[in-house]
Write a protein that holds these residues in place. Structure first.
Motif, PDB file in Angstrom:
ATOM      1  N   MET A   1      -1.338   9.027   6.758  1.00  0.00           N
ATOM      2  CA  MET A   1      -2.083   7.801   6.504  1.00  0.00           C
ATOM      3  C   MET A   1      -1.109   6.656   6.205  1.00  0.00           C
ATOM      4  O   MET A   1      -0.164   6.829   5.452  1.00  0.00           O
ATOM      5  CB  MET A   1      -3.015   7.986   5.306  1.00  0.00           C
ATOM      6  N   PRO A   2      -1.363   5.498   6.778  1.00  0.00           N
ATOM      7  CA  PRO A   2      -0.504   4.348   6.493  1.00  0.00           C
ATOM      8  C   PRO A   2      -0.659   3.908   5.040  1.00  0.00           C
ATOM      9  O   PRO A   2      -1.702   4.120   4.427  1.00  0.00           O
ATOM     10  CB  PRO A   2      -1.009   3.283   7.461  1.00  0.00           C
ATOM     11  N   GLN A   3       0.394   3.304   4.532  1.00  0.00           N
ATOM     12  CA  GLN A   3       0.407   2.804   3.155  1.00  0.00           C
ATOM     13  C   GLN A   3       0.477   1.278   3.171  1.00  0.00           C
ATOM     14  O   GLN A   3       1.119   0.690   4.037  1.00  0.00           O
ATOM     15  CB  GLN A   3       1.616   3.357   2.397  1.00  0.00           C
ATOM     16  N   PRO A   4      -0.140   0.605   2.192  1.00  0.00           N
ATOM     17  CA  PRO A   4      -0.051  -0.853   2.134  1.00  0.00           C
ATOM     18  C   PRO A   4       1.374  -1.289   1.816  1.00  0.00           C
ATOM     19  O   PRO A   4       2.061  -0.657   1.019  1.00  0.00           O
ATOM     20  CB  PRO A   4      -1.014  -1.226   1.008  1.00  0.00           C
ATOM     21  N   THR A   5       1.816  -2.355   2.461  1.00  0.00           N
ATOM     22  CA  THR A   5       3.199  -2.798   2.286  1.00  0.00           C
ATOM     23  C   THR A   5       3.312  -4.234   1.792  1.00  0.00           C
ATOM     24  O   THR A   5       4.409  -4.703   1.523  1.00  0.00           O
ATOM     25  CB  THR A   5       3.970  -2.693   3.620  1.00  0.00           C
ATOM     26  N   GLY A   6       2.198  -4.935   1.687  1.00  0.00           N
ATOM     27  CA  GLY A   6       2.248  -6.351   1.361  1.00  0.00           C
ATOM     28  C   GLY A   6       2.476  -6.640  -0.107  1.00  0.00           C
ATOM     29  O   GLY A   6       2.269  -5.797  -0.978  1.00  0.00           O
ATOM     30  N   ARG A   7       2.900  -7.867  -0.328  1.00  0.00           N
ATOM     31  CA  ARG A   7       3.108  -8.386  -1.681  1.00  0.00           C
ATOM     32  C   ARG A   7       2.617  -9.829  -1.677  1.00  0.00           C
ATOM     33  O   ARG A   7       2.411 -10.415  -0.619  1.00  0.00           O
ATOM     34  CB  ARG A   7       4.575  -8.301  -2.071  1.00  0.00           C
ATOM     35  N   LEU A   8       2.431 -10.391  -2.856  1.00  0.00           N
ATOM     36  CA  LEU A   8       2.037 -11.788  -2.963  1.00  0.00           C
ATOM     37  C   LEU A   8       3.248 -12.610  -3.389  1.00  0.00           C
ATOM     38  O   LEU A   8       4.009 -12.198  -4.261  1.00  0.00           O
ATOM     39  CB  LEU A   8       0.907 -11.963  -3.973  1.00  0.00           C
TER      40      LEU A   8
ATOM     41  N   ASP B   1      -8.241   3.789   9.245  1.00  0.00           N
ATOM     42  CA  ASP B   1      -7.205   4.304   8.350  1.00  0.00           C
ATOM     43  C   ASP B   1      -6.703   3.234   7.387  1.00  0.00           C
ATOM     44  O   ASP B   1      -5.967   3.534   6.447  1.00  0.00           O
ATOM     45  CB  ASP B   1      -6.021   4.852   9.160  1.00  0.00           C
ATOM     46  N   TYR B   2      -7.075   1.986   7.619  1.00  0.00           N
ATOM     47  CA  TYR B   2      -6.603   0.856   6.820  1.00  0.00           C
ATOM     48  C   TYR B   2      -7.686   0.326   5.871  1.00  0.00           C
ATOM     49  O   TYR B   2      -7.399  -0.021   4.730  1.00  0.00           O
ATOM     50  CB  TYR B   2      -6.136  -0.276   7.742  1.00  0.00           C
ATOM     51  N   ASP B   3      -8.882   0.208   6.409  1.00  0.00           N
ATOM     52  CA  ASP B   3      -9.973  -0.358   5.625  1.00  0.00           C
ATOM     53  C   ASP B   3     -11.085   0.674   5.503  1.00  0.00           C
ATOM     54  O   ASP B   3     -11.534   1.192   6.522  1.00  0.00           O
ATOM     55  CB  ASP B   3     -10.500  -1.618   6.306  1.00  0.00           C
ATOM     56  N   PRO B   4     -11.455   1.021   4.291  1.00  0.00           N
ATOM     57  CA  PRO B   4     -11.186   0.365   3.009  1.00  0.00           C
ATOM     58  C   PRO B   4     -10.013   0.961   2.227  1.00  0.00           C
ATOM     59  O   PRO B   4      -9.762   0.547   1.103  1.00  0.00           O
ATOM     60  CB  PRO B   4     -12.481   0.577   2.252  1.00  0.00           C
ATOM     61  N   ALA B   5      -9.267   1.915   2.796  1.00  0.00           N
ATOM     62  CA  ALA B   5      -8.241   2.643   2.036  1.00  0.00           C
ATOM     63  C   ALA B   5      -7.212   1.735   1.365  1.00  0.00           C
ATOM     64  O   ALA B   5      -6.761   2.017   0.256  1.00  0.00           O
ATOM     65  CB  ALA B   5      -7.532   3.650   2.944  1.00  0.00           C
ATOM     66  N   MET B   6      -6.818   0.640   2.014  1.00  0.00           N
ATOM     67  CA  MET B   6      -5.773  -0.230   1.468  1.00  0.00           C
ATOM     68  C   MET B   6      -6.314  -1.382   0.625  1.00  0.00           C
ATOM     69  O   MET B   6      -5.544  -2.079  -0.033  1.00  0.00           O
ATOM     70  CB  MET B   6      -4.939  -0.815   2.604  1.00  0.00           C
ATOM     71  N   LEU B   7      -7.601  -1.594   0.660  1.00  0.00           N
ATOM     72  CA  LEU B   7      -8.167  -2.781   0.030  1.00  0.00           C
ATOM     73  C   LEU B   7      -7.882  -2.842  -1.466  1.00  0.00           C
ATOM     74  O   LEU B   7      -7.554  -3.909  -2.001  1.00  0.00           O
ATOM     75  CB  LEU B   7      -9.676  -2.845   0.289  1.00  0.00           C
ATOM     76  N   GLU B   8      -7.954  -1.727  -2.154  1.00  0.00           N
ATOM     77  CA  GLU B   8      -7.721  -1.725  -3.603  1.00  0.00           C
ATOM     78  C   GLU B   8      -6.329  -2.244  -3.952  1.00  0.00           C
ATOM     79  O   GLU B   8      -6.154  -2.982  -4.928  1.00  0.00           O
ATOM     80  CB  GLU B   8      -7.929  -0.325  -4.176  1.00  0.00           C
ATOM     81  N   HIS B   9      -5.319  -1.888  -3.159  1.00  0.00           N
ATOM     82  CA  HIS B   9      -3.951  -2.369  -3.397  1.00  0.00           C
ATOM     83  C   HIS B   9      -3.922  -3.896  -3.420  1.00  0.00           C
ATOM     84  O   HIS B   9      -3.381  -4.511  -4.352  1.00  0.00           O
ATOM     85  CB  HIS B   9      -3.009  -1.832  -2.305  1.00  0.00           C
ATOM     86  N   TYR B  10      -4.530  -4.510  -2.403  1.00  0.00           N
ATOM     87  CA  TYR B  10      -4.501  -5.969  -2.309  1.00  0.00           C
ATOM     88  C   TYR B  10      -5.414  -6.627  -3.332  1.00  0.00           C
ATOM     89  O   TYR B  10      -5.084  -7.694  -3.869  1.00  0.00           O
ATOM     90  CB  TYR B  10      -4.822  -6.403  -0.875  1.00  0.00           C
ATOM     91  N   GLU B  11      -6.548  -6.019  -3.632  1.00  0.00           N
ATOM     92  CA  GLU B  11      -7.414  -6.554  -4.685  1.00  0.00           C
ATOM     93  C   GLU B  11      -6.696  -6.547  -6.022  1.00  0.00           C
ATOM     94  O   GLU B  11      -6.792  -7.518  -6.797  1.00  0.00           O
ATOM     95  CB  GLU B  11      -8.705  -5.743  -4.774  1.00  0.00           C
ATOM     96  N   ASN B  12      -5.941  -5.476  -6.321  1.00  0.00           N
ATOM     97  CA  ASN B  12      -5.176  -5.417  -7.574  1.00  0.00           C
ATOM     98  C   ASN B  12      -4.101  -6.495  -7.616  1.00  0.00           C
ATOM     99  O   ASN B  12      -3.912  -7.140  -8.650  1.00  0.00           O
ATOM    100  CB  ASN B  12      -4.559  -4.031  -7.768  1.00  0.00           C
ATOM    101  N   LEU B  13      -3.373  -6.688  -6.500  1.00  0.00           N
ATOM    102  CA  LEU B  13      -2.352  -7.742  -6.466  1.00  0.00           C
ATOM    103  C   LEU B  13      -2.978  -9.104  -6.750  1.00  0.00           C
ATOM    104  O   LEU B  13      -2.450  -9.886  -7.543  1.00  0.00           O
ATOM    105  CB  LEU B  13      -1.662  -7.775  -5.098  1.00  0.00           C
TER     106      LEU B  13
END
Length: 187
Positions: free
Chosen positions: A1-8, A149-161
């Motif tokens: 599974m892909p992992q979120p890589t973004g930052r703010l 594989d991306y949505d909604p799995a990665m959404l929490e990472h970006y919502e937390n950021l």
């Protein structure tokens, strides 16, 4: 599974979601996936017009063939290193930039999109993780990733950021307001 890589990242003109990808390729090859419509269409969309004159339009075909064409205002183009543009209608345009650097036979792509709202646009990071992975697949001839594989799995990472940065900004503003009150300068 892909992992979120973004930052703010906070910049003078707002908050950007920023992501990086590294390619084992010369910078000119990677740049062509951002600057040439046939290659651009392999991973995200189509570009028409004459970008050097500012008369360009873009359509994201990765989400389907019924996507609307949008005007593109090119703010900066320093091939093959930097590109910045506003995409869409002026009152709701999306500010996007791409920076490319090359070292030791590898090219690093840093892509950013300005957020209009920390509360409403966390999903932008999910989308860019997906599209940049599509770029990796297009360059290597691998199968395109599956959006599921991306949505909604990665959404929490970006919502937390977004939630954490929103909290930090409000705390900074409260501190500045308290300092202004203490100094008698709070209008």
């Amino acid at each position: 599974m892909p992992q979120p890589t973004g930052r703010l990242v906070r910049k003078d003109d707002g908050v950007y979601v920023v992501l990086d990808r590294i390619f084992k390729a010369p910078i000119e090859d990677v740049w062509s996936y951002f600057s040439r419509s046939p290659r651009l269409s392999e991973w995200i969309g189509q570009l028409t017009g004459t970008p050097s004159t500012g008369a360009a339009r873009f359509r994201m075909n990765a989400a389907g063939d019924d996507a609307d064409w949008e005007n593109v205002t090119i703010l900066e183009c320093d091939a093959p290193h930097r590109f910045a543009a506003d995409i869409g209608p002026s009152n709701t345009s999306r500010r996007v930039y791409v920076h490319l650097t090359e070292a030791s036979g590898h090219t690093t792509v840093t892509l950013g999109q300005r957020l209009r709202s920390l509360r409403e646009e966390a999903d932008i990071g999910v989308s860019w993780d997906y599209y940049l992975d599509r770029l990796l697949a297009a360059r290597t001839g691998k199968p395109m990733p599956d959006w599921n594989d991306y949505d909604p799995a990665m959404l929490e990472h970006y919502e937390n950021l977004c939630r954490e940065l929103d909290h930090d900004i409000k705390a900074e503003q409260a501190t500045l307001h308290a300092v202004d009150r203490a100094n008698g300068t709070d209008g």
